[in-house]
Write a protein that holds these residues in place. Structure first.
Motif, short mmCIF file in Angstrom:
data_model
loop_
_atom_site.label_atom_id
_atom_site.label_comp_id
_atom_site.label_asym_id
_atom_site.label_seq_id
_atom_site.Cartn_x
_atom_site.Cartn_y
_atom_site.Cartn_z
N SER A 97 -17.87 -93.75 -72.48
CA SER A 97 -17.46 -94.01 -73.86
C SER A 97 -16.13 -93.34 -74.21
O SER A 97 -15.68 -93.41 -75.35
N HIS A 98 -15.52 -92.64 -73.25
CA HIS A 98 -14.24 -91.99 -73.50
C HIS A 98 -13.31 -92.21 -72.31
O HIS A 98 -13.75 -92.59 -71.22
N GLY A 99 -12.02 -91.97 -72.53
CA GLY A 99 -11.03 -92.17 -71.48
C GLY A 99 -10.77 -90.90 -70.70
O GLY A 99 -11.60 -89.99 -70.64
N GLY A 100 -9.56 -90.83 -70.10
CA GLY A 100 -9.16 -89.62 -69.40
C GLY A 100 -9.27 -89.67 -67.89
O GLY A 100 -8.91 -88.70 -67.23
N ASP A 101 -9.77 -90.77 -67.33
CA ASP A 101 -9.80 -90.88 -65.86
C ASP A 101 -8.38 -91.10 -65.35
O ASP A 101 -7.56 -91.78 -65.98
N PHE A 102 -8.09 -90.54 -64.18
CA PHE A 102 -6.79 -90.74 -63.54
C PHE A 102 -6.95 -91.86 -62.53
O PHE A 102 -7.60 -91.71 -61.50
N LEU A 103 -6.35 -93.01 -62.87
CA LEU A 103 -6.46 -94.21 -62.04
C LEU A 103 -5.10 -94.61 -61.50
O LEU A 103 -4.07 -94.43 -62.16
N LEU A 104 -5.11 -95.17 -60.31
CA LEU A 104 -3.92 -95.79 -59.73
C LEU A 104 -4.20 -97.26 -59.50
O LEU A 104 -5.33 -97.64 -59.12
N ALA A 105 -3.19 -98.09 -59.70
CA ALA A 105 -3.35 -99.54 -59.53
C ALA A 105 -2.24 -100.07 -58.62
O ALA A 105 -1.07 -99.69 -58.77
N ARG A 106 -2.65 -100.93 -57.70
CA ARG A 106 -1.68 -101.50 -56.75
C ARG A 106 -2.03 -102.96 -56.50
O ARG A 106 -3.21 -103.32 -56.38
N LEU A 107 -1.01 -103.79 -56.43
CA LEU A 107 -1.16 -105.19 -56.05
C LEU A 107 -0.46 -105.34 -54.71
O LEU A 107 0.67 -104.86 -54.54
N HIS A 108 -1.12 -105.98 -53.73
CA HIS A 108 -0.51 -105.98 -52.40
C HIS A 108 -0.92 -107.20 -51.59
O HIS A 108 -1.91 -107.88 -51.88
N ASN A 109 -0.13 -107.45 -50.56
CA ASN A 109 -0.43 -108.45 -49.55
C ASN A 109 -0.03 -107.83 -48.21
O ASN A 109 1.16 -107.71 -47.92
N ARG A 110 -1.04 -107.42 -47.43
CA ARG A 110 -0.77 -106.68 -46.20
C ARG A 110 0.01 -107.51 -45.19
O ARG A 110 0.89 -107.02 -44.49
N THR A 111 -0.29 -108.81 -45.11
CA THR A 111 0.39 -109.68 -44.16
C THR A 111 1.88 -109.76 -44.46
O THR A 111 2.71 -109.75 -43.56
N LEU A 112 2.21 -109.84 -45.74
CA LEU A 112 3.61 -109.93 -46.16
C LEU A 112 4.27 -108.56 -46.28
O LEU A 112 5.45 -108.48 -46.60
N GLU A 113 3.48 -107.50 -46.03
CA GLU A 113 3.97 -106.12 -46.26
C GLU A 113 4.58 -106.03 -47.66
O GLU A 113 5.67 -105.49 -47.86
N ALA A 114 3.83 -106.58 -48.63
CA ALA A 114 4.28 -106.61 -50.02
C ALA A 114 3.38 -105.72 -50.86
O ALA A 114 2.18 -105.62 -50.61
N GLY A 115 3.96 -105.07 -51.86
CA GLY A 115 3.18 -104.23 -52.75
C GLY A 115 3.96 -103.85 -53.98
O GLY A 115 5.18 -103.73 -53.95
N THR A 145 -7.89 -97.49 -57.81
CA THR A 145 -8.42 -96.27 -57.22
C THR A 145 -8.67 -95.23 -58.31
O THR A 145 -7.80 -94.98 -59.16
N LEU A 146 -9.86 -94.63 -58.26
CA LEU A 146 -10.16 -93.48 -59.11
C LEU A 146 -9.66 -92.24 -58.37
O LEU A 146 -10.24 -91.84 -57.36
N VAL A 147 -8.55 -91.67 -58.84
CA VAL A 147 -7.99 -90.48 -58.20
C VAL A 147 -8.78 -89.24 -58.61
O VAL A 147 -9.22 -88.45 -57.77
N ASN A 148 -8.96 -89.06 -59.92
CA ASN A 148 -9.78 -87.97 -60.44
C ASN A 148 -10.58 -88.47 -61.63
O ASN A 148 -10.03 -89.15 -62.50
N LEU A 238 -16.76 -81.82 -58.28
CA LEU A 238 -15.88 -82.82 -58.90
C LEU A 238 -14.69 -83.18 -58.01
O LEU A 238 -13.92 -84.07 -58.34
N PHE A 239 -14.55 -82.48 -56.88
CA PHE A 239 -13.37 -82.67 -56.02
C PHE A 239 -13.79 -83.01 -54.59
O PHE A 239 -13.29 -82.43 -53.64
N LYS A 240 -14.69 -83.97 -54.46
CA LYS A 240 -15.15 -84.40 -53.14
C LYS A 240 -14.48 -85.73 -52.80
O LYS A 240 -14.73 -86.76 -53.44
N ASN A 241 -13.62 -85.69 -51.78
CA ASN A 241 -12.93 -86.90 -51.35
C ASN A 241 -13.93 -87.98 -50.97
O ASN A 241 -14.89 -87.73 -50.24
N MET A 245 -13.39 -88.31 -55.97
CA MET A 245 -11.94 -88.49 -56.09
C MET A 245 -11.41 -89.36 -54.96
O MET A 245 -11.99 -89.41 -53.88
N ASN A 246 -10.32 -90.07 -55.26
CA ASN A 246 -9.69 -90.99 -54.30
C ASN A 246 -10.67 -92.02 -53.76
O ASN A 246 -10.84 -92.20 -52.56
#
Length: 511
Positions: A97-115, A145-148, A238-241, A245-246
């Motif tokens: 019900s609250h924010g504060g998560d550290f998220l990363l977002a990526r769009l990619h195509n591995r075949t095209l080596e695009a990101g 990805t949920l970083v933290n 809270l810091f278990k890879n 996290m990650n």
């Protein structure tokens, strides 16, 4: 370059009586600092009551994202903005019900080596949006990805909130056959033991060592560090890879879209766009400057001909001079004093008149033993640079400050920026290039020390403080977010090659 400024140590035990007293600021600097702190303020999150449990903690496996339909319908086109809605749930499967998560977002195509990196928006209610530019044709895969989790952020903030933590710094003192080692830092707990005050008289940068028992403060010869053996704390959970996290967040429905050639696409100007993107492994800038490819030694040396390049920073900047020396056989590198980590390095191509230097940024530094006579602050070095249209200055200062309070970092960048302003005032044609922070690994048991969240905070501060100046940025943050290779504090060679292309494109822009 200016000669080494011999700041004689003071052994007055009262010289650092206030634990972690920072350099005083002017009223204008105080206003700026408050604005900077507001700009990186993280959403408030409920504290985790003891004993720490994961029950209420954000859980990537239970969370999900969904790709929203294209506004107006129809097929996705190059240049469109793709929006993804992310919903976070805790370990018991309950919606957050609250924010504060550290998220990363990526769009990619591995075949095209695009990101390309996505821009994450926190709605402060457990949901987030990630917005992506669609720069290439074909299939594009969304990765969130949920970083933290939000519950880990207050602990990260506290960890280095008021004082340096996680790393111990030492100096060796020597006179004749007598050698002693004491602990040092930007601030030291007051004890009965006197302290040596090594505050820099020009920049005001603070550094102290406990005075050795039988030697004077002037007998200090070297600096080194050791990671602290971190105590087991209740927040470790809270810091278990791969657990908290990650961790990747799964899609609810398709995780990819197919993009068709551009017709006439509109973009949402309210959402800041990415700095650039990869396609076929090559970085293209979206900030208005064209990134050229310098694939041959002759192309690189032709660009650097008759240039002086001064690099100041940490080992992520040192990677650049190492790359250049590996590509240019005529660029001879001299490692003065044979100190690989800190330098100074001097590289010379006598025939093409190319002169490149590297020097580390001064304390704090997590390094093997290094002579204190070579630990120069960047601002002092810049004061000795003549500058001009054949001079390039590269600055990258962030990685060694993630275990120090953010106010300590702000003061360091203030002193560097002041020196840059003075350099550009006397030599406006000087090219000043700022390397931003990048993502890194979070190895256990040092996940707290190597979290990317402190790097993100310092990255934002660095960009904001140089914004609007006549400087050029290498966006190492997005260049590591968008790339398919694993994150590393020292980005792998394909990313470094792209960074060098950006740097050389600034030095030798398209006509």
């Amino acid at each position: 370059m200016p000669p080494f400024k011999n700041i004689r140590g003071s052994s007055d035990p009262g010289s650092n009586r206030n634990f972690c007293t920072l350099r005083p600021l002017s009223p204008e600097e105080i206003d700026e600092e408050n604005t900077l702190l507001d700009s990186i303020a993280w959403p408030n999150t409920p504290s985790v009551p003891p004993p720490v449990s994961l029950d209420d903690t954000s859980n990537a496996a239970h969370s999900n994202f969904v790709i929203l339909p294209r506004p107006g319908g129809g097929s996705w086109l190059v240049g469109d903005q793709l929006e993804v809605m992310i919903k976070m749930f805790d370990f018991k499967g309950r919606p957050k019900s609250h924010g504060g998560d550290f998220l990363l977002a990526r769009l990619h195509n591995r075949t095209l080596e695009a990101g390309v990196a996505g821009q994450v928006v926190d709605h402060l209610n457990g949901t987030y949006s990630a917005v992506f530019l669609l720069p290439w044709e074909g299939k594009s895969q969304v990765e969130i990805t949920l970083v933290n989790p939000s519950e880990a952020i207050p602990f990260l903030h506290w960890f280095v909130g008021e004082k340096p933590n996680g790393v111990d710094f030492y100096s060796t003192f020597q006179s004749g056959s007598l050698t002693q080692t004491t602990i040092c830092s930007g601030c030291l707990p007051p004890t009965q033991q006197p302290q040596c005050n090594y505050t820099d008289l020009n920049t005001g940068e603070l550094w102290f060592c406990y005075k050795p028992q039988n030697l004077s403060c002037d007998a200090r010869i070297s600096h080194f560090h050791m990671k602290q053996k971190l105590p087991k704390v209740k927040e470790d959970i809270l810091f278990k890879n791969g657990v908290t996290m990650n961790v990747g967040i799964p899609a609810s429905g398709p995780a990819h879209v197919t993009v068709f050639p551009k017709m006439k696409a509109k973009s949402n100007k309210d959402i800041p766009g990415p700095a650039g993107y990869y396609y076929k492994g090559l970085w293209s800038s979206l900030s208005g400057s064209t990134v050229k490819q310098f694939n041959s030694a002759s192309a690189i040396s032709q660009c650097l001909k008759d240039k002086v390049v001064h690099m100041y920073g940490d080992s992520t900047v040192r990677q650049w001079i190492e790359f250049l020396s590996s590509k240019l056989s005529d660029l001879k590198v001299y490692k003065l004093h044979n100190m690989k980590q800190c330098g100074p390095y001097l590289a010379l191509d006598y025939v093409k008149n190319i002169f490149v230097t590297f020097r580390c940024h001064g304390l704090p530094l997590c390094i093997a033993p290094a002579a204190v006579t070579e630990l120069h602050y960047v601002a002092n070095e810049l004061d000795g640079v003549t500058g001009g249209k054949t001079t390039v200055v590269v600055i990258g200062v962030w990685a060694h400050f993630t275990t120090f309070p953010i106010k300590y970092y702000i003061r360091r960048i203030m002193s560097i920026r002041k020196a840059v302003v003075q350099l550009l005032a006397r030599a406006p044609d000087t090219r000043v290039i700022i390397r931003t922070a990048n993502l890194k690994q979070s190895p256990t048991p040092y996940s707290i020390l190597f979290s990317d969240w402190p790097s993100l905070q310092r990255d934002k501060i660095l960009r904001t403080m140089f914004q609007g100046m006549n400087v050029y940025f290498v966006d190492a943050w997005e260049m590591t977010v968008a790339h398919y290779l694993k994150h590393d504090i020292h980005p792998p060679r394909p990313i470094i090659k792209n960074m060098i292309d950006v740097v050389l494109s600034y030095i030798c822009p398209s006509k």
